[in-house]
Design an enzyme around this catalytic site. Sequence first.
Site, PDB file in Angstrom:
ATOM      1  N   CYS A 131      -2.171   9.520   2.740  1.00 25.59           N
ATOM      2  CA  CYS A 131      -1.705   8.943   1.458  1.00 25.59           C
ATOM      3  C   CYS A 131      -2.659   9.274   0.312  1.00 25.59           C
ATOM      4  O   CYS A 131      -2.225   9.407  -0.828  1.00 25.59           O
ATOM      5  CB  CYS A 131      -1.549   7.440   1.597  1.00 25.59           C
ATOM      6  N   GLU A 175       0.880  -1.171   0.000  1.00 27.11           N
ATOM      7  CA  GLU A 175       0.000   0.000   0.000  1.00 27.11           C
ATOM      8  C   GLU A 175       0.915   1.217   0.000  1.00 27.11           C
ATOM      9  O   GLU A 175       1.467   1.568   1.035  1.00 27.11           O
ATOM     10  CB  GLU A 175      -0.897  -0.014   1.253  1.00 27.11           C
TER      11      GLU A 175
HETATM   12  P1  NAD Z   1       8.181   4.592   5.055  1.00 34.50           P
HETATM   13  O1  NAD Z   1       8.214   3.819   3.793  1.00 34.50           O
HETATM   14  O2  NAD Z   1       9.330   5.456   5.385  1.00 34.50           O
HETATM   15  O3  NAD Z   1       8.020   3.594   6.317  1.00 34.50           O
HETATM   16  C1  NAD Z   1       7.018   2.612   6.365  1.00 34.50           C
HETATM   17  C2  NAD Z   1       7.452   1.476   7.277  1.00 34.50           C
HETATM   18  O4  NAD Z   1       8.609   0.865   6.730  1.00 34.50           O
HETATM   19  C3  NAD Z   1       7.812   1.923   8.678  1.00 34.50           C
HETATM   20  O5  NAD Z   1       7.317   0.960   9.592  1.00 34.50           O
HETATM   21  C4  NAD Z   1       9.323   1.940   8.673  1.00 34.50           C
HETATM   22  O6  NAD Z   1       9.897   1.676   9.935  1.00 34.50           O
HETATM   23  C5  NAD Z   1       9.654   0.818   7.699  1.00 34.50           C
HETATM   24  N1  NAD Z   1      10.933   1.001   6.999  1.00 34.50           N
HETATM   25  C6  NAD Z   1      11.565   2.156   6.726  1.00 34.50           C
HETATM   26  N2  NAD Z   1      12.707   1.900   6.037  1.00 34.50           N
HETATM   27  C7  NAD Z   1      12.772   0.569   5.884  1.00 34.50           C
HETATM   28  C8  NAD Z   1      13.713  -0.308   5.255  1.00 34.50           C
HETATM   29  N3  NAD Z   1      14.806   0.153   4.652  1.00 34.50           N
HETATM   30  N4  NAD Z   1      13.465  -1.630   5.282  1.00 34.50           N
HETATM   31  C9  NAD Z   1      12.349  -2.099   5.878  1.00 34.50           C
HETATM   32  N5  NAD Z   1      11.424  -1.324   6.482  1.00 34.50           N
HETATM   33  C10 NAD Z   1      11.640  -0.014   6.493  1.00 34.50           C
HETATM   34  O7  NAD Z   1       6.818   5.410   5.024  1.00 34.50           O
HETATM   35  P2  NAD Z   1       6.264   6.486   6.050  1.00 34.50           P
HETATM   36  O8  NAD Z   1       7.091   7.709   6.006  1.00 34.50           O
HETATM   37  O9  NAD Z   1       6.009   5.860   7.369  1.00 34.50           O
HETATM   38  O10 NAD Z   1       4.831   6.780   5.402  1.00 34.50           O
HETATM   39  C11 NAD Z   1       4.641   7.689   4.360  1.00 34.50           C
HETATM   40  C12 NAD Z   1       4.430   6.987   3.050  1.00 34.50           C
HETATM   41  O11 NAD Z   1       3.461   5.964   3.179  1.00 34.50           O
HETATM   42  C13 NAD Z   1       3.874   7.936   1.994  1.00 34.50           C
HETATM   43  O12 NAD Z   1       4.483   7.652   0.766  1.00 34.50           O
HETATM   44  C14 NAD Z   1       2.406   7.569   1.943  1.00 34.50           C
HETATM   45  O13 NAD Z   1       1.761   7.871   0.744  1.00 34.50           O
HETATM   46  C15 NAD Z   1       2.453   6.109   2.193  1.00 34.50           C
HETATM   47  N6  NAD Z   1       1.191   5.643   2.727  1.00 34.50           N
HETATM   48  C16 NAD Z   1       0.408   4.831   1.974  1.00 34.50           C
HETATM   49  C17 NAD Z   1      -0.823   4.423   2.445  1.00 34.50           C
HETATM   50  C18 NAD Z   1      -1.727   3.527   1.655  1.00 34.50           C
HETATM   51  O14 NAD Z   1      -2.668   3.025   2.234  1.00 34.50           O
HETATM   52  N7  NAD Z   1      -1.481   3.308   0.381  1.00 34.50           N
HETATM   53  C19 NAD Z   1      -1.250   4.846   3.698  1.00 34.50           C
HETATM   54  C20 NAD Z   1      -0.423   5.677   4.435  1.00 34.50           C
HETATM   55  C21 NAD Z   1       0.802   6.068   3.954  1.00 34.50           C
END
Ligand code: NAD
Length: 487
Positions: free
Chosen positions: A273, A239
């Site tokens: 998002c 997502e």
């Molecule tokens: P992110 O990708 O930075 O982090 C998401 C998760 O991944 C966190 O739990 C984080 O700890 C983990 N993570 C970070 N780096 C990692 C790595 N190298 N390896 C494994 N795991 C890792 O995202 P964010 O800043 O928390 O959220 C914002 C993003 O999420 C935006 O792009 C937003 O659009 C998207 N988002 C999508 C939805 C949806 O339903 N499609 C909903 C909310 C947010």
Amino acid sequence: MSTEAKNSTRKTTAKKTTRGTTKKSTAKSGWDAKALTDKQRAYFAQGNTKSYDFRLERLRKLQEVIEAHEEAIIEALQKDFKKSPFETYATEIGFVLGEIAHARSNLASWMGAKKVGGSLLNFPSGSYIYSEPYGICLILGAWNYPLQLTFGPLVGALAAGNCAIVKPSELAANTSAVMAKMISENFDEAHIKVVEGGKEVAEKLLAEKLDYIFFTGSVRVGKIVMQAAAQHLTPVTLELGGKSPCVIDKTANLDLAAKRIAWGKFLNGGQTCVAPDYLLVHKAVKPRFMQLFKEHIKAMYGDDPQQSPDYPRIINQGHYKRLVGYLKEGRILTGGDTNDKERYIAPTVLDQLNWDDQVMQEEIFGPILPILEFETIEEVAQQIAHHPKPLALYLFSEDADHQKYITENVSFGGGCINDTVAHLVNTNMPFGGVGDSGIGSYHGRSSFQTFSHQKSVMKKATWLDVPLRYAPYKGKMKWLKMAFRWT
Ligand code: NAD
């Protein structure tokens, strides 16, 4: 603490002292990724998670636990980014409770084997689809709706009969701590475990063999997660995010458009998002739209939104600085005020931009709304098609042809005509992206399906054995062709 959780605590302690933990595989909180997945695998193998009663009871328990922690969740989100109690209830607590209620009322029908039509080639037989739980599901969440994006999928994972490991984002640290407490005090970690931490913790979990990975987050990390999943051939739902356009044509009800866009954009401080990322407004109605938009921002958040109890802050300094950087790129039509200490950015509209500007290249994820103009609806479709497929699209229009044209000619995850964001709350509609905005979907029944393997089983009768398929084949070809045509 429940008996189940007490037993689990006893078991966990025993395991730690007899087994010990190695520095290499142990995360900062003292848990061990391999030990946890082994424990969940053993628990799943007992088969208890598969029964209807067990699933229903655990969903009920989850509901109770969330209800009991309503105040704690509200307080945690206030601390994390000054989210208002109303928005916390609407988009986190109420949302997940709605998913649980829907799953509880529909579980029996979702779980049952589905009889489907047979095929002549298999006569005489019956054909069935069984929904089988995968086993151990890892749920990795983003910070912006920390409860909804982890406990929402958890409802699907539990309804489908799985064990689950949930890792909320480290950025919403207060909410993450409350969720960890809620689960550890009420569930056996062999069934559900919340593991707190950041990237390193996620990496340790991803290195293990899991049966399903449900990830919510950025496109960049989504690719890392999918690569890790590929090592074990683990199926994934991703997502992700992106730039969701919001189109206003000249037939739109401008007053309602302005109100509904202001709501969807500034909800959660623009950190959604599916928030409208940028506006494409018909040239002829842009001045009137802007006038109404300013009026609605004022009606919702007052003369000084910084003083409004309903207007959230940016999650951290990194994101705040990134967003403040965008403000220099265009002409500010409204807003633009900032406060470094509070990480406050006023509801802002930016004009005079083009697609080369940074703010038009990246997902904004904050209360800044660029406004672009258009003249024809075909031009709108072309512009959107030149960019990665968005997670959401919103069209404000009273023109049925335009509504049909955009719906049929532009690819996007999901969206609304004459509203923003609200399509998410319908449990009857799958929610997810397409292309760069994601893979797979969830919510309502779609969550149950996401966390279930569809196992097709044919039950063949033994009272007849049609000889057509067996060698020698001589003289059987015409019958074979006929059978395929009738099948
Ligand atoms: P992110 O990708 O930075 O982090 C998401 C998760 O991944 C966190 O739990 C984080 O700890 C983990 N993570 C970070 N780096 C990692 C790595 N190298 N390896 C494994 N795991 C890792 O995202 P964010 O800043 O928390 O959220 C914002 C993003 O999420 C935006 O792009 C937003 O659009 C998207 N988002 C999508 C939805 C949806 O339903 N499609 C909903 C909310 C947010």
